[in-house]
Design a protein around this motif. Structure first.
Motif, PDB file in Angstrom:
ATOM      1  N   LYS A   1       0.825  -1.211   0.000  1.00  0.00           N
ATOM      2  CA  LYS A   1       0.000   0.000   0.000  1.00  0.00           C
ATOM      3  C   LYS A   1       0.862   1.264   0.000  1.00  0.00           C
ATOM      4  CE  LYS A   1      -2.837  -2.702   3.145  1.00  0.00           C
ATOM      5  NZ  LYS A   1      -3.190  -2.837   4.574  1.00  0.00           N
ATOM      6  N   LEU A   2       2.169   1.108  -0.189  1.00  0.00           N
ATOM      7  CA  LEU A   2       3.105   2.240  -0.137  1.00  0.00           C
ATOM      8  C   LEU A   2       3.862   2.364  -1.465  1.00  0.00           C
ATOM      9  CD1 LEU A   2       4.516   1.545   3.450  1.00  0.00           C
ATOM     10  CD2 LEU A   2       2.806   3.273   2.824  1.00  0.00           C
ATOM     11  N   PRO A   3       3.175   2.766  -2.532  1.00  0.00           N
ATOM     12  CA  PRO A   3       3.825   2.828  -3.853  1.00  0.00           C
ATOM     13  C   PRO A   3       4.995   3.802  -3.918  1.00  0.00           C
ATOM     14  CG  PRO A   3       1.662   3.903  -3.894  1.00  0.00           C
ATOM     15  CD  PRO A   3       1.760   3.165  -2.596  1.00  0.00           C
ATOM     16  N   TYR A   4       4.941   4.885  -3.142  1.00  0.00           N
ATOM     17  CA  TYR A   4       6.053   5.842  -3.205  1.00  0.00           C
ATOM     18  C   TYR A   4       7.306   5.262  -2.557  1.00  0.00           C
ATOM     19  CZ  TYR A   4       8.532  10.278  -3.446  1.00  0.00           C
ATOM     20  OH  TYR A   4       9.448  11.262  -3.751  1.00  0.00           O
ATOM     21  N   LEU A   5       7.140   4.543  -1.449  1.00  0.00           N
ATOM     22  CA  LEU A   5       8.282   3.857  -0.843  1.00  0.00           C
ATOM     23  C   LEU A   5       8.884   2.860  -1.824  1.00  0.00           C
ATOM     24  CD1 LEU A   5      10.112   2.967   1.551  1.00  0.00           C
ATOM     25  CD2 LEU A   5       8.291   1.356   2.177  1.00  0.00           C
ATOM     26  N   GLN A   6       8.043   2.082  -2.492  1.00  0.00           N
ATOM     27  CA  GLN A   6       8.548   1.117  -3.469  1.00  0.00           C
ATOM     28  C   GLN A   6       9.254   1.822  -4.612  1.00  0.00           C
ATOM     29  OE1 GLN A   6       4.856  -1.027  -4.281  1.00  0.00           O
ATOM     30  NE2 GLN A   6       5.467  -2.668  -2.880  1.00  0.00           N
ATOM     31  N   ALA A   7       8.758   2.999  -5.000  1.00  0.00           N
ATOM     32  CA  ALA A   7       9.412   3.769  -6.061  1.00  0.00           C
ATOM     33  C   ALA A   7      10.790   4.264  -5.613  1.00  0.00           C
ATOM     34  CB  ALA A   7       8.528   4.952  -6.468  1.00  0.00           C
ATOM     35  N   ILE A   8      10.901   4.644  -4.339  1.00  0.00           N
ATOM     36  CA  ILE A   8      12.202   5.056  -3.794  1.00  0.00           C
ATOM     37  C   ILE A   8      13.195   3.896  -3.876  1.00  0.00           C
ATOM     38  CG2 ILE A   8      13.427   5.683  -1.662  1.00  0.00           C
ATOM     39  CD1 ILE A   8      10.932   7.305  -0.872  1.00  0.00           C
ATOM     40  N   CYS A   9      12.738   2.709  -3.525  1.00  0.00           N
ATOM     41  CA  CYS A   9      13.611   1.534  -3.575  1.00  0.00           C
ATOM     42  C   CYS A   9      14.053   1.245  -5.014  1.00  0.00           C
ATOM     43  CB  CYS A   9      12.895   0.324  -2.985  1.00  0.00           C
ATOM     44  SG  CYS A   9      12.526   0.471  -1.223  1.00  0.00           S
ATOM     45  N   LYS A  10      13.119   1.303  -5.961  1.00  0.00           N
ATOM     46  CA  LYS A  10      13.471   1.060  -7.361  1.00  0.00           C
ATOM     47  C   LYS A  10      14.457   2.111  -7.866  1.00  0.00           C
ATOM     48  CE  LYS A  10       9.120  -1.166  -8.746  1.00  0.00           C
ATOM     49  NZ  LYS A  10       7.928  -1.050  -9.635  1.00  0.00           N
ATOM     50  N   GLU A  11      14.236   3.369  -7.476  1.00  0.00           N
ATOM     51  CA  GLU A  11      15.125   4.424  -7.923  1.00  0.00           C
ATOM     52  C   GLU A  11      16.534   4.231  -7.352  1.00  0.00           C
ATOM     53  OE1 GLU A  11      15.748   8.345  -9.879  1.00  0.00           O
ATOM     54  OE2 GLU A  11      15.044   6.310 -10.242  1.00  0.00           O
ATOM     55  N   THR A  12      16.629   3.694  -6.145  1.00  0.00           N
ATOM     56  CA  THR A  12      17.951   3.408  -5.576  1.00  0.00           C
ATOM     57  C   THR A  12      18.592   2.224  -6.283  1.00  0.00           C
ATOM     58  OG1 THR A  12      17.063   4.142  -3.444  1.00  0.00           O
ATOM     59  CG2 THR A  12      19.233   3.140  -3.431  1.00  0.00           C
ATOM     60  N   PHE A  13      17.812   1.193  -6.579  1.00  0.00           N
ATOM     61  CA  PHE A  13      18.332   0.061  -7.355  1.00  0.00           C
ATOM     62  C   PHE A  13      18.879   0.551  -8.700  1.00  0.00           C
ATOM     63  CE2 PHE A  13      15.159  -2.836  -5.031  1.00  0.00           C
ATOM     64  CZ  PHE A  13      16.139  -3.381  -4.218  1.00  0.00           C
ATOM     65  N   ARG A  14      18.214   1.531  -9.289  1.00  0.00           N
ATOM     66  CA  ARG A  14      18.638   2.056 -10.587  1.00  0.00           C
ATOM     67  C   ARG A  14      19.931   2.862 -10.490  1.00  0.00           C
ATOM     68  NH1 ARG A  14      19.038   6.704 -13.157  1.00  0.00           N
ATOM     69  NH2 ARG A  14      18.196   7.890 -11.388  1.00  0.00           N
ATOM     70  N   LYS A  15      19.945   3.831  -9.577  1.00  0.00           N
ATOM     71  CA  LYS A  15      21.075   4.761  -9.518  1.00  0.00           C
ATOM     72  C   LYS A  15      22.263   4.208  -8.733  1.00  0.00           C
ATOM     73  CE  LYS A  15      22.244   9.587  -8.555  1.00  0.00           C
ATOM     74  NZ  LYS A  15      21.865  10.847  -7.876  1.00  0.00           N
ATOM     75  N   HIS A  16      21.995   3.382  -7.733  1.00  0.00           N
ATOM     76  CA  HIS A  16      23.072   2.853  -6.886  1.00  0.00           C
ATOM     77  C   HIS A  16      22.947   1.335  -6.759  1.00  0.00           C
ATOM     78  CE1 HIS A  16      23.982   6.979  -5.665  1.00  0.00           C
ATOM     79  NE2 HIS A  16      22.702   7.147  -5.372  1.00  0.00           N
ATOM     80  N   PRO A  17      23.039   0.591  -7.857  1.00  0.00           N
ATOM     81  CA  PRO A  17      22.890  -0.869  -7.771  1.00  0.00           C
ATOM     82  C   PRO A  17      23.931  -1.463  -6.832  1.00  0.00           C
ATOM     83  CG  PRO A  17      23.938  -0.264  -9.836  1.00  0.00           C
ATOM     84  CD  PRO A  17      23.471   1.021  -9.198  1.00  0.00           C
ATOM     85  N   SER A  18      23.505  -2.402  -6.006  1.00  0.00           N
ATOM     86  CA  SER A  18      24.440  -2.973  -5.030  1.00  0.00           C
ATOM     87  C   SER A  18      25.609  -3.667  -5.714  1.00  0.00           C
ATOM     88  CB  SER A  18      23.706  -3.947  -4.105  1.00  0.00           C
ATOM     89  OG  SER A  18      23.045  -4.945  -4.856  1.00  0.00           O
ATOM     90  N   THR A  19      25.376  -4.215  -6.921  1.00  0.00           N
ATOM     91  CA  THR A  19      26.452  -4.840  -7.689  1.00  0.00           C
ATOM     92  C   THR A  19      26.591  -4.071  -9.000  1.00  0.00           C
ATOM     93  OG1 THR A  19      25.828  -6.986  -6.762  1.00  0.00           O
ATOM     94  CG2 THR A  19      27.341  -7.009  -8.622  1.00  0.00           C
TER      95      THR A  19
END
Length: 509
Positions: free
Chosen positions: A352-370
């Motif tokens: 129910k928190l689409p903006y939080l999920q969007a923050i996570c995706k944006e971090t995966f995009r800009k700062h991928p762990s690998t």
């Protein structure tokens, strides 16, 4: 000394000969119609393109791809390497040619850190790898297994929140990566071996974090000996010496864990943990026989990757929100509306928190762990984009470059979670099917902990944001520099002040 000099000269002479054979003879051999190598930098005699990579290889390779294209060839010592830098190029290798690139090339990290490839990450694609993967999914990383240990995550997160409230009351800054490593290691420990790895936060947990970071850093190095085997014995960069020393420390820790686990088996009767399940599969068939070394290597995979990759994403997310307070405010507003301030965030709230999920995706995009996927190697020759890829060519997919490609993402250097809320990006998912966003890789060798990683990032990040207001200490500037490794660390660990924003009862474990 004279004898050693003669041997060294012979080795260098042989390496030079091998370089010119592979550089010119093989290039001329494959430059027939339909056997043209992808474009790439010329490099130097013997070492090829190795010196060109510098200290931030993912950035260097991304810049090279702008000149040479989405599929790029580099001569690395006596080895071939191809780099994919766009979603289409990644799809060609990791989907269309997935089976041909299902194996890992030999390297010092696999030999000295991963018990000579006896783990799940570096194991050859075959029966043992499939068994380790199956057991890990069934008893820890799969959907049902994750649900089964949801309460462990909740309780351990409660301990972390209480420690943060205490730090807040004393005016102390929270060192985010240390806090996350402590909490995640204890979460994993309870699932893997039925115990919290660290009873109290202190020197032991900080040493473990330093060991994990060292492992991820050293495993990400481009080691000359991996690409010029004839000079590997010299260990010119000192990388292998460091790996051997680190391996001894990890082996001592893992041996102690397993010994204690065996001695307390009677206490878990009827309630087996992950290691119990795995050890019960010690012998399945002649091809799938697991040994004590396999158990140690698998625990090493799960403890290191399970703590470092997720914690780095959460740390980068918090740093970006501290840099962009409007994003933090919008996240707070969403959570206050959905959850309120009288209770903690629950995992059931995440959908129910689409903006939080969007923050996570944006971090995966800009700062991928690998930033660069774990290397793969071609089992047979193949063709991609009209270019010939020889057998035994190493593949590196530049996940970092894909996430910052201006042809894929509008204003890619900006941190904009809103890009994932509407339009064509709204349905993009980081689980390996949408090649614009593949932080965990894709195909057969996609990270086994993909599902767990997403759950941990969303749940822990969401809880930290919902539970506290965050700010930097006075006169401390937020540093956003990267430090390259197998996992992309912040060069300067994030330390920030937190202030509780929920009812005090919400912080009880």
């Amino acid at each position: 000394m004279a004898t050693l000099d003669i041997i060294l000269l012979k080795e260098l002479a042989m390496a030079t000969i091998l370089f010119f054979i592979t550089r010119f003879f093989i290039r001329s051999l494959v430059s027939k119609p339909n056997r043209k190598l992808p474009p790439g930098p010329t490099g130097y005699p013997i070492v090829g393109a190795l010196p060109l990579l510098g200290t931030m290889p993912h950035v260097t390779l991304a810049n090279m791809s702008k000149k040479y294209g989405p599929v790029m060839y580099l001569k690395m010592g006596t080895s071939n390497m191809v780099v994919a830098s766009t979603p289409d190029a990644a799809r060609a290798f990791l989907k269309t040619l997935d089976l041909n690139f299902a194996n890992r090339p030999p390297n010092a990290g696999a030999t000295h850190l991963a018990y000579n490839s006896q783990d799940m990450v570096f194991a050859g694609y075959g029966p043992r790898w499939k068994l380790l993967r199956k057991l890990s999914n069934l008893h820890m990383l799969g959907g049902k297994a994750l649900d089964d240990w949801a309460n462990v995550r909740k309780i351990e997160l409660g301990h972390m929140l209480q420690a943060m409230v205490e730090s807040s009351s004393q005016g102390e800054a929270v060192v985010v990566p240390e806090m996350l490593t402590f909490a995640m290691a204890n979460m994993l420990g309870q699932v893997l071996i039925s115990k919290r790895v660290f009873v109290t936060k202190g020197s032991e947990s900080n040493e473990f974090k330093d060991m994990v970071v060292e492992l991820m850093t050293s495993a990400g190095y481009f080691n000359f000996g991996d690409y010029i085997p004839s000079i590997a014995w010299m260990d010119l960069q000192g990388i292998e010496r460091g790996m051997k020393h680190l391996h001894k420390k990890f082996d001592k820790l893992l041996s102690r864990m397993i010994d204690e686990h065996v001695k307390t088996a009677h206490q878990r009767k009827g309630k087996p943990d992950f290691l119990d399940f795995v050890m019960s599969n010690r012998e399945k068939s002649e091809d799938e026989r697991l040994t004590l070394i396999n158990f140690k290597a698998l625990l090493l995979n799960l403890f290191t990757a399970g703590t470092d990759t997720s914690s780095s994403i959460i740390e980068w997310s918090l740093a970006e929100m501290l840099k962009n307070p409007s994003i933090m405010k919008r996240a707070h507003d969403e959570m206050d509306q959905v959850i309120g301030r009288n209770r903690r965030l629950e995992e059931s709230d995440l959908s129910k928190l689409p903006y939080l999920q969007a923050i996570c995706k944006e971090t995966f995009r800009k700062h991928p762990s690998t930033p660069l996927n774990l290397p793969r190697v071609s089992s047979e020759p193949c063709e991609v984009n009209g270019y010939y890829i020889p057998k035994d060519t190493r593949l590196s997919v530049n996940i970092w470059a894909i996430g910052r490609d201006p042809n894929v993402w509008e204003n890619p250097l900006e941190f904009t979670p809103e890009r994932f809320l509407t339009g064509k990006n709204a349905k993009i998912d980081p689980r390996g099917n949408d090649f614009e966003l593949i932080p965990f890789g894709a195909g057969r060798r996609i990270c086994a902990g993909t599902r767990m990683g997403i759950v941990l990032v969303e749940y822990i990040l969401g809880t930290l944001v919902h539970s506290f207001d965050w700010k930097m200490k006075d006169r401390v500037e937020l540093n956003m520099d990267e430090a390259f490794g197998l996992a992309l660390q912040k060069a300067v660990p994030l330390a920030a002040l937190v202030t509780p924003r929920l009812a005090l009862s919400a912080y009880q474990a």
